[in-house]
Design an enzyme around this catalytic site. Structure first.
Site, PDB file in Angstrom:
ATOM      1  N   SER A  18       0.845  -1.199   0.000  1.00  0.00           N
ATOM      2  CA  SER A  18       0.000   0.000   0.000  1.00  0.00           C
ATOM      3  C   SER A  18       0.875   1.241   0.000  1.00  0.00           C
ATOM      4  CB  SER A  18      -0.875   0.018   1.255  1.00  0.00           C
ATOM      5  OG  SER A  18      -1.495   1.287   1.397  1.00  0.00           O
ATOM      6  N   TYR A  66      -1.486  -0.655  10.642  1.00  0.00           N
ATOM      7  CA  TYR A  66      -1.687  -0.967   9.222  1.00  0.00           C
ATOM      8  C   TYR A  66      -0.535  -0.432   8.370  1.00  0.00           C
ATOM      9  CZ  TYR A  66      -3.669  -1.026   4.516  1.00  0.00           C
ATOM     10  OH  TYR A  66      -3.867  -1.238   3.180  1.00  0.00           O
TER      11      TYR A  66
HETATM   12  N1  LIG Z   1      -8.772  -0.226  -0.587  1.00  0.00           N
HETATM   13  C1  LIG Z   1      -7.677   0.515  -0.481  1.00  0.00           C
HETATM   14  O1  LIG Z   1      -7.749   1.757  -0.469  1.00  0.00           O
HETATM   15  C2  LIG Z   1      -6.336  -0.157  -0.415  1.00  0.00           C
HETATM   16  C3  LIG Z   1      -5.201   0.641  -0.577  1.00  0.00           C
HETATM   17  C4  LIG Z   1      -3.955   0.057  -0.516  1.00  0.00           C
HETATM   18  C5  LIG Z   1      -3.850  -1.302  -0.296  1.00  0.00           C
HETATM   19  N2  LIG Z   1      -4.958  -2.074  -0.117  1.00  0.00           N
HETATM   20  C6  LIG Z   1      -4.778  -3.498   0.144  1.00  0.00           C
HETATM   21  O2  LIG Z   1      -5.465  -4.245  -0.825  1.00  0.00           O
HETATM   22  C7  LIG Z   1      -5.794  -5.520  -0.266  1.00  0.00           C
HETATM   23  C8  LIG Z   1      -7.265  -5.812  -0.526  1.00  0.00           C
HETATM   24  O3  LIG Z   1      -8.042  -4.873   0.163  1.00  0.00           O
HETATM   25  P1  LIG Z   1      -9.448  -4.344  -0.367  1.00  0.00           P
HETATM   26  O4  LIG Z   1      -9.384  -2.864  -0.366  1.00  0.00           O
HETATM   27  O5  LIG Z   1      -9.821  -5.041  -1.599  1.00  0.00           O
HETATM   28  O6  LIG Z   1     -10.382  -4.735   0.877  1.00  0.00           O
HETATM   29  P2  LIG Z   1     -11.618  -5.741   1.027  1.00  0.00           P
HETATM   30  O7  LIG Z   1     -12.618  -5.491  -0.049  1.00  0.00           O
HETATM   31  O8  LIG Z   1     -12.041  -5.632   2.444  1.00  0.00           O
HETATM   32  O9  LIG Z   1     -10.983  -7.158   0.745  1.00  0.00           O
HETATM   33  C9  LIG Z   1     -10.196  -7.835   1.705  1.00  0.00           C
HETATM   34  C10 LIG Z   1     -10.193  -9.300   1.361  1.00  0.00           C
HETATM   35  O10 LIG Z   1      -9.375  -9.989   2.320  1.00  0.00           O
HETATM   36  C11 LIG Z   1     -10.141 -11.063   2.885  1.00  0.00           C
HETATM   37  N3  LIG Z   1      -9.740 -11.283   4.263  1.00  0.00           N
HETATM   38  C12 LIG Z   1      -9.845 -10.416   5.311  1.00  0.00           C
HETATM   39  N4  LIG Z   1      -9.444 -11.002   6.440  1.00  0.00           N
HETATM   40  C13 LIG Z   1      -9.083 -12.273   6.104  1.00  0.00           C
HETATM   41  C14 LIG Z   1      -8.596 -13.381   6.844  1.00  0.00           C
HETATM   42  N5  LIG Z   1      -8.395 -13.305   8.171  1.00  0.00           N
HETATM   43  N6  LIG Z   1      -8.343 -14.542   6.192  1.00  0.00           N
HETATM   44  C15 LIG Z   1      -8.549 -14.630   4.857  1.00  0.00           C
HETATM   45  N7  LIG Z   1      -9.001 -13.622   4.097  1.00  0.00           N
HETATM   46  C16 LIG Z   1      -9.270 -12.451   4.719  1.00  0.00           C
HETATM   47  C17 LIG Z   1     -11.593 -10.613   2.787  1.00  0.00           C
HETATM   48  O11 LIG Z   1     -12.470 -11.741   2.718  1.00  0.00           O
HETATM   49  P3  LIG Z   1     -13.271 -12.410   3.949  1.00  0.00           P
HETATM   50  O12 LIG Z   1     -13.787 -11.287   4.797  1.00  0.00           O
HETATM   51  O13 LIG Z   1     -14.328 -13.187   3.241  1.00  0.00           O
HETATM   52  O14 LIG Z   1     -12.282 -13.291   4.641  1.00  0.00           O
HETATM   53  C18 LIG Z   1     -11.580  -9.905   1.440  1.00  0.00           C
HETATM   54  O15 LIG Z   1     -11.728 -10.843   0.405  1.00  0.00           O
HETATM   55  C19 LIG Z   1      -5.425  -5.462   1.207  1.00  0.00           C
HETATM   56  O16 LIG Z   1      -4.173  -6.064   1.418  1.00  0.00           O
HETATM   57  C20 LIG Z   1      -5.334  -3.967   1.467  1.00  0.00           C
HETATM   58  O17 LIG Z   1      -4.488  -3.654   2.535  1.00  0.00           O
HETATM   59  C21 LIG Z   1      -6.214  -1.535  -0.190  1.00  0.00           C
END
Ligand SMILES: NC(=O)c1ccc[n+]([C@@H]2O[C@H](COP(=O)([O-])OP(=O)(O)OC[C@H]3O[C@@H](n4cnc5c(N)ncnc54)[C@H](OP(=O)(O)O)[C@@H]3O)[C@@H](O)[C@H]2O)c1
Length: 270
Positions: free
Chosen positions: A145, A158
């Protein structure tokens, strides 16, 4: 070791495939012709996505329900990577954030965040690289990130987990440079996803459109970066020279730290 894939590209494993960035990765990789293993905790969602992608793209899809903040969940995914030679790509995408100062962050949230964002990603990276190096090829994609570059108010744990992902993934390049194994670090900026609700940051809405990206644009740019051979892909960074400058300053600082003399400003030597 078993071969489970009929696809020439093999099997892609996507963690966190039940929503957000991971769900789009699953869709785009299926579109490219990969068979898929979709990993997350919400089985109903995974099954729905798996059925939809199998139907639309004629690929094999499998659901692996695992909590990656638990060792048993990490082991299940690691086992899937190790025992199936056709696994050729891993996206370490699962991760979560909590928008709270450290002193207000519940202990279990802190521990689970480090377990998922750091420990699981590290363990699965190791398993994937061992397998890919033995197989002669493979692609590891780690999702970090922009929040890992500098302290940002309200996300101390985080941001630090993502700083870890940055340094850890960059460090792996030297282990694969003479091989056909690829490692890509993906650094999203602000991407609209359920992750913001999980973080408790819904009050941030509405952020101006000018600073938030869609999950589709984020993943499409990340895969374009992969195709272009990038080692680090920051979908929203308009001028890539910023990344090169950052890396150059970090490398210079690292070198400068190797000096046996206390710095003059501490006044230890006359
Ligand atoms: N959105 C942003 O602005 C942003 C920016 C920079 C980086 N990121 C990174 O991108 C990645 C994806 O995030 P996102 O924004 O797409 O968020 P999201 O929609 O909340 O997706 C997170 C995913 O991780 C899974 N997950 C969460 N806890 C878990 C666990 N304990 N075991 C297995 N799976 C788990 C969730 O599925 P379940 O709940 O079904 O387990 C979901 O599929 C993350 O690493 C995040 O840090 C996001």
């Amino acid at each position: 070791m078993a071969h489970s894939s009929a696809s020439k590209l093999g099997v892609a494993i996507v963690t966190g495939a039940s929503s957000g960035i991971g769900k789009v990765y699953a869709e785009r990789l299926a579109r490219r012709g990969y068979d898929l293993v979709l990993v997350a905790r919400r089985e109903d969602r995974l099954r729905q996505i798996a059925a939809d992608l199998a139907d639309r793209f004629q690929v094999c899809t499998e659901v692996l329900v695992a909590d990656l903040s638990e060792q048993v969940g990490v082991s299940a995914v690691a086992d899937r990577i190790s025992r199936d030679r056709s696994v050729s790509l891993l996206v370490n995408n699962a991760g979560f954030s909590a928008l709270k100062p450290l002193t207000e962050t519940p202990d279990d949230v802190m521990v689970r965040m480090i377990a998922l964002n750091v420990t699981a990603l590290t363990a699965l990276s190791k398993t994937a690289l061992v397998a890919f190096k033995a197989r002669g090829s493979g692609v590891l994609i780690n999702v970090g990130s922009g929040a890992g570059f500098a302290p940002y108010p309200g996300i101390p744990v985080y941001g630090a987990t993502k700083a870890y992902v940055y340094l850890f993934t960059q460090s792996l390049q030297s282990e694969v440079e003479a091989t056909a194994v690829r490692v890509q670090l993906v650094l999203p900026g602000a991407v609209i996803s359920e992750g913001w609700d999980v973080a408790g940051g819904a009050e941030l809405d509405p952020l101006p459109d000018s600073i938030v990206m869609t999950t589709e644009d984020c993943v499409d740019a990340a895969l374009a970066g992969l195709d272009q051979g990038e080692l680090v892909t920051a979908p929203s960074l308009q001028d890539a020279s910023g990344m090169r400058d950052y890396e150059a300053v970090a490398a210079t600082l690292l070198q400068a730290m190797f000096d046996g003399r206390p710095a003059p400003r501490y006044g230890l030597r006359s």
